[in-house]
Design an enzyme around this catalytic site. Structure first.
Site, PDB file in Angstrom:
ATOM      1  N   PRO A  97       0.660  -1.068  -0.165  1.00  9.91           N
ATOM      2  CA  PRO A  97       0.325  -0.168   0.074  1.00  9.91           C
ATOM      3  C   PRO A  97       0.870   1.001   0.130  1.00  9.91           C
ATOM      4  O   PRO A  97       1.831   1.554   0.601  1.00  9.91           O
ATOM      5  CB  PRO A  97      -0.630  -0.367   0.794  1.00  9.91           C
ATOM      6  N   ASP A  98       0.105   2.760  -1.069  1.00  8.76           N
ATOM      7  CA  ASP A  98       1.361   3.384  -0.469  1.00  8.76           C
ATOM      8  C   ASP A  98       0.941   4.288   0.894  1.00  8.76           C
ATOM      9  O   ASP A  98      -0.014   4.166   1.469  1.00  8.76           O
ATOM     10  CB  ASP A  98       0.606   4.420  -1.675  1.00  8.76           C
ATOM     11  N   PHE A  99       0.544   5.348   1.258  1.00  6.79           N
ATOM     12  CA  PHE A  99       0.390   6.492   2.348  1.00  6.79           C
ATOM     13  C   PHE A  99      -0.582   6.785   2.546  1.00  6.79           C
ATOM     14  O   PHE A  99      -1.699   7.043   3.168  1.00  6.79           O
ATOM     15  CB  PHE A  99       1.339   6.701   2.564  1.00  6.79           C
ATOM     16  N   ARG A 100      -1.278   7.522   1.304  1.00  8.64           N
ATOM     17  CA  ARG A 100      -2.266   8.988   1.302  1.00  8.64           C
ATOM     18  C   ARG A 100      -3.083   9.056   0.429  1.00  8.64           C
ATOM     19  O   ARG A 100      -3.493   9.682   0.350  1.00  8.64           O
ATOM     20  CB  ARG A 100      -1.195  10.389   0.457  1.00  8.64           C
ATOM     21  N   ASN A 171      11.364   5.166  -1.113  1.00  5.77           N
ATOM     22  CA  ASN A 171      10.206   4.060  -0.327  1.00  5.77           C
ATOM     23  C   ASN A 171      11.695   3.823   0.233  1.00  5.77           C
ATOM     24  O   ASN A 171      12.608   3.676  -0.056  1.00  5.77           O
ATOM     25  CB  ASN A 171      10.080   2.916  -1.671  1.00  5.77           C
ATOM     26  N   ASP A 173      11.404  -0.380   0.819  1.00  3.10           N
ATOM     27  CA  ASP A 173      10.905  -1.631   0.782  1.00  3.10           C
ATOM     28  C   ASP A 173      12.416  -1.608  -0.398  1.00  3.10           C
ATOM     29  O   ASP A 173      11.834  -3.523  -0.849  1.00  3.10           O
ATOM     30  CB  ASP A 173       9.235  -2.243  -0.139  1.00  3.10           C
ATOM     31  N   HIS A 190      14.581   7.953   2.219  1.00  2.00           N
ATOM     32  CA  HIS A 190      14.418   7.547   3.915  1.00  2.00           C
ATOM     33  C   HIS A 190      14.129   6.250   3.935  1.00  2.00           C
ATOM     34  O   HIS A 190      14.575   6.361   4.716  1.00  2.00           O
ATOM     35  CB  HIS A 190      12.856   7.696   3.571  1.00  2.00           C
TER      36      HIS A 190
HETATM   37  P1  OAD Z   1       2.247   8.515  -1.368  1.00  4.15           P
HETATM   38  O1  OAD Z   1       1.539   7.261  -0.469  1.00  4.15           O
HETATM   39  O2  OAD Z   1       1.934   9.971  -0.560  1.00  4.15           O
HETATM   40  O3  OAD Z   1       1.873   9.110  -2.225  1.00  4.15           O
HETATM   41  C1  OAD Z   1       1.751   7.602  -3.140  1.00  4.15           C
HETATM   42  C2  OAD Z   1       0.802   8.761  -4.703  1.00  4.15           C
HETATM   43  O4  OAD Z   1       1.200   7.747  -5.678  1.00  4.15           O
HETATM   44  C3  OAD Z   1      -0.093   9.288  -5.013  1.00  4.15           C
HETATM   45  O5  OAD Z   1      -0.293  10.439  -5.790  1.00  4.15           O
HETATM   46  C4  OAD Z   1      -0.788   7.895  -5.695  1.00  4.15           C
HETATM   47  O6  OAD Z   1      -1.771   8.392  -6.535  1.00  4.15           O
HETATM   48  C5  OAD Z   1      -0.103   7.531  -6.763  1.00  4.15           C
HETATM   49  N1  OAD Z   1       0.006   5.901  -6.687  1.00  4.15           N
HETATM   50  C6  OAD Z   1      -0.490   5.334  -5.668  1.00  4.15           C
HETATM   51  N2  OAD Z   1      -0.491   4.069  -6.524  1.00  4.15           N
HETATM   52  C7  OAD Z   1      -0.047   4.755  -7.934  1.00  4.15           C
HETATM   53  C8  OAD Z   1      -0.193   3.817  -9.200  1.00  4.15           C
HETATM   54  N3  OAD Z   1      -0.095   2.110  -9.239  1.00  4.15           N
HETATM   55  N4  OAD Z   1       0.530   4.649 -10.629  1.00  4.15           N
HETATM   56  C9  OAD Z   1       0.822   5.412 -10.416  1.00  4.15           C
HETATM   57  N5  OAD Z   1       0.255   6.676  -9.182  1.00  4.15           N
HETATM   58  C10 OAD Z   1       0.314   5.969  -7.738  1.00  4.15           C
HETATM   59  O7  OAD Z   1       3.458   8.380  -0.801  1.00  4.15           O
HETATM   60  P2  OAD Z   1       4.709   8.772  -1.099  1.00  4.15           P
HETATM   61  O8  OAD Z   1       4.542  10.161  -1.719  1.00  4.15           O
HETATM   62  O9  OAD Z   1       5.663   8.238  -1.643  1.00  4.15           O
HETATM   63  O10 OAD Z   1       7.947   8.384   4.791  1.00  4.15           O
HETATM   64  O11 OAD Z   1       5.066   9.881   0.493  1.00  4.15           O
HETATM   65  C11 OAD Z   1       6.007  10.225   0.536  1.00  4.15           C
HETATM   66  C12 OAD Z   1       6.903   9.604   1.880  1.00  4.15           C
HETATM   67  O12 OAD Z   1       5.604   9.740   3.750  1.00  4.15           O
HETATM   68  C13 OAD Z   1       7.067   8.273   2.359  1.00  4.15           C
HETATM   69  O13 OAD Z   1       8.474   7.910   1.945  1.00  4.15           O
HETATM   70  C14 OAD Z   1       6.807   7.860   4.348  1.00  4.15           C
HETATM   71  C15 OAD Z   1       5.668   7.903   3.888  1.00  4.15           C
HETATM   72  O14 OAD Z   1       5.491   9.385   5.401  1.00  4.15           O
HETATM   73  C16 OAD Z   1       9.003   7.242   4.886  1.00  4.15           C
HETATM   74  O15 OAD Z   1       9.151   6.858   4.595  1.00  4.15           O
HETATM   75  C17 OAD Z   1       9.865   8.187   6.660  1.00  4.15           C
END
Ligand code: OAD
Ligand code: ZN
Length: 387
Positions: A97-100, A171, A173, A190
């Site tokens: 999963p992503d974060f946001r 990331n 991972d 990170h």
């Molecule tokens: P976010 O979860 O903030 O953003 C992920 C982005 O990817 C979002 O804009 C989604 O719309 C997009 N997305 C998800 N799946 C996708 C897919 N299959 N294809 C295209 N786009 C997709 O994640 P990050 O920006 O990486 O910190 O977050 C930054 C940091 O916030 C992370 O490194 C983490 C967190 O707190 C730490 O680990 C310290």
């Protein structure tokens, strides 16, 4: 470099920046009228940036013929110092999963529970009191548990075509390494699971030590002083690795093309890197949603992407999944065969990728849900024990 000190929620940091800025302005100008005219000027510039319907024309010639993937690919084909900035979106098709992202993102799953805040899992103070939720996440993200995605392999292909200067990833991972991108080309902004340190005496531990403990659902403790052993993942409030600072300084002025992929660009200082490339360096964002746009007057001209403003000269937003975006990019670059061959040699057949793409959102949501449940249970139990 002053800016590359700590990962923060950009919103918070901006608030502080704004306060500083306003205080300085007040010191410099006692005159209300001049403050007012400055503000008005800023507002005018801001509305110019935010609105695509204003009559202002861009001052300099555009760098790209048009602001789409085709033109970006045409430009890119002549480049040899490409920087990739990546985020959690490049790994969601691996089931992580992503974060946001609303619904599927880890933070939104966690927000159902009564935790101090979903981001607390990455706050040092919270971790010292209750490391369990973080170690549940660590176990889930443990390197090699997941296979890299076509996007990771596309970045490897960029390197094999001698075009990749560096990938800066947020990331943790390790899928970039597992995909076979050479480690000297990767900057893990990170941090990483590969090494860990005792929070007390700083003794270093390797991956195996931590793995063994966390897979027994226990907390790793220092063999010398019994302090908690924390993987070298950068938490909010911690300094970014030295390598990040060094590579930012050596690379960004050299870059001839920037690919920003799978990130919401909400975390500083990482998100500011988009403004470190030359003003004529094209910036291609491949993401499911827009990101990096100016959201307040304080963003003016600094770190924002300008793809939907009339000031745009070089920014492209390609709205798609990362895997679809890079597949199309590979085609436009004439690399379709090489890309398919690489995927096949790694056991990722094009057919599987297509099938994966249609099942991934459910799988990711289930993973995020399951993980959030365990983390919340660990936190709530811990709170009860303290009561
Ligand atoms: P976010 O979860 O903030 O953003 C992920 C982005 O990817 C979002 O804009 C989604 O719309 C997009 N997305 C998800 N799946 C996708 C897919 N299959 N294809 C295209 N786009 C997709 O994640 P990050 O920006 O990486 O910190 O977050 C930054 C940091 O916030 C992370 O490194 C983490 C967190 O707190 C730490 O680990 C310290
Ligand atoms: Zn110790």
């Amino acid at each position: 470099m002053a800016e590359s000190k700590k990962p923060t929620d950009d919103k918070d940091e901006r608030t502080n920046d704004n306060k500083d800025k306003q205080t300085n302005d007040d010191d410099d100008n006692d005159n209300d009228e001049s403050v007012f005219s400055k503000l008005q000027d800023l507002m005018n510039r801001f509305s110019g940036l935010m609105s695509s319907s204003t009559s202002d024309e861009p001052v300099e010639d555009p760098v790209l013929k048009s602001f789409d993937l085709k033109s970006a690919a045409e430009y890119m084909s002549k480049c040899s110092n490409i920087i990739v900035m990546a985020g959690a979106g490049i790994s969601t098709s691996a089931g992580i999963p992503d974060f946001r992202s609303p619904g599927t993102g880890l933070y939104s799953q966690l927000s159902k529970y009564d935790l101090p805040s979903p981001e607390a899992i990455f706050h040092l103070e919270f971790f010292r009191n209750n490391p369990k939720p973080f170690f549940l996440l660590a176990k889930e993200l443990y390197p090699q548990k997941f296979t890299p995605t076509p996007t990771h392999f596309f970045i490897r292909l960029l390197n094999e075509k001698n075009k990749l200067l560096r990938i800066f990833t947020q990331n943790i991972d390790s899928l970039e390494r597992i995909a076979g991108i050479p480690s000297e080309k990767i900057v893990e902004a990170h941090g990483t699971f590969f090494t860990s340190h005792c929070l007390n005496c700083r003794k270093e531990y390797d991956l195996e030590f931590v793995k063994e403990v966390i897979f027994k659902d226990e907390i790793p403790h220092c063999t010398d002083c019994d302090g908690i052993v924390k993987p070298d993942i950068i938490f909010f409030g911690e300094s970014l690795p030295d390598r990040f600072q060094q590579c930012v300084q050596s690379d960004f002025s050299k870059a001839d093309f920037l690919i920003i992929i799978g990130t919401s660009l909400q975390v500083a200082p990482f998100n500011r890197l988009v403004s470190f490339v030359d003003k004529n360096c094209p910036r291609l964002l491949i993401n499911m949603e827009p990101a990096g746009k100016a959201t307040s007057i304080w963003d003016l001209g600094s770190s924002s992407l300008l793809y939907d403003t009339n000031k745009n000269r070089r920014d492209v937003f390609h709205k798609s999944t990362c895997d679809d975006g890079v597949t199309e990019l590979a085609k436009l670059l004439g690399w379709e065969d090489d890309f398919n061959k690489l995927l096949e040699s790694e056991g990722v057949s094009v057919k599987n990728v297509k099938e994966n793409l249609s099942t991934i959102p459910n799988e990711t949501e289930e993973n995020a849900n399951h993980l959030a449940e365990q983390m919340a249970a660990a936190t709530l139990n811990d709170n009860k024990k303290k009561e």
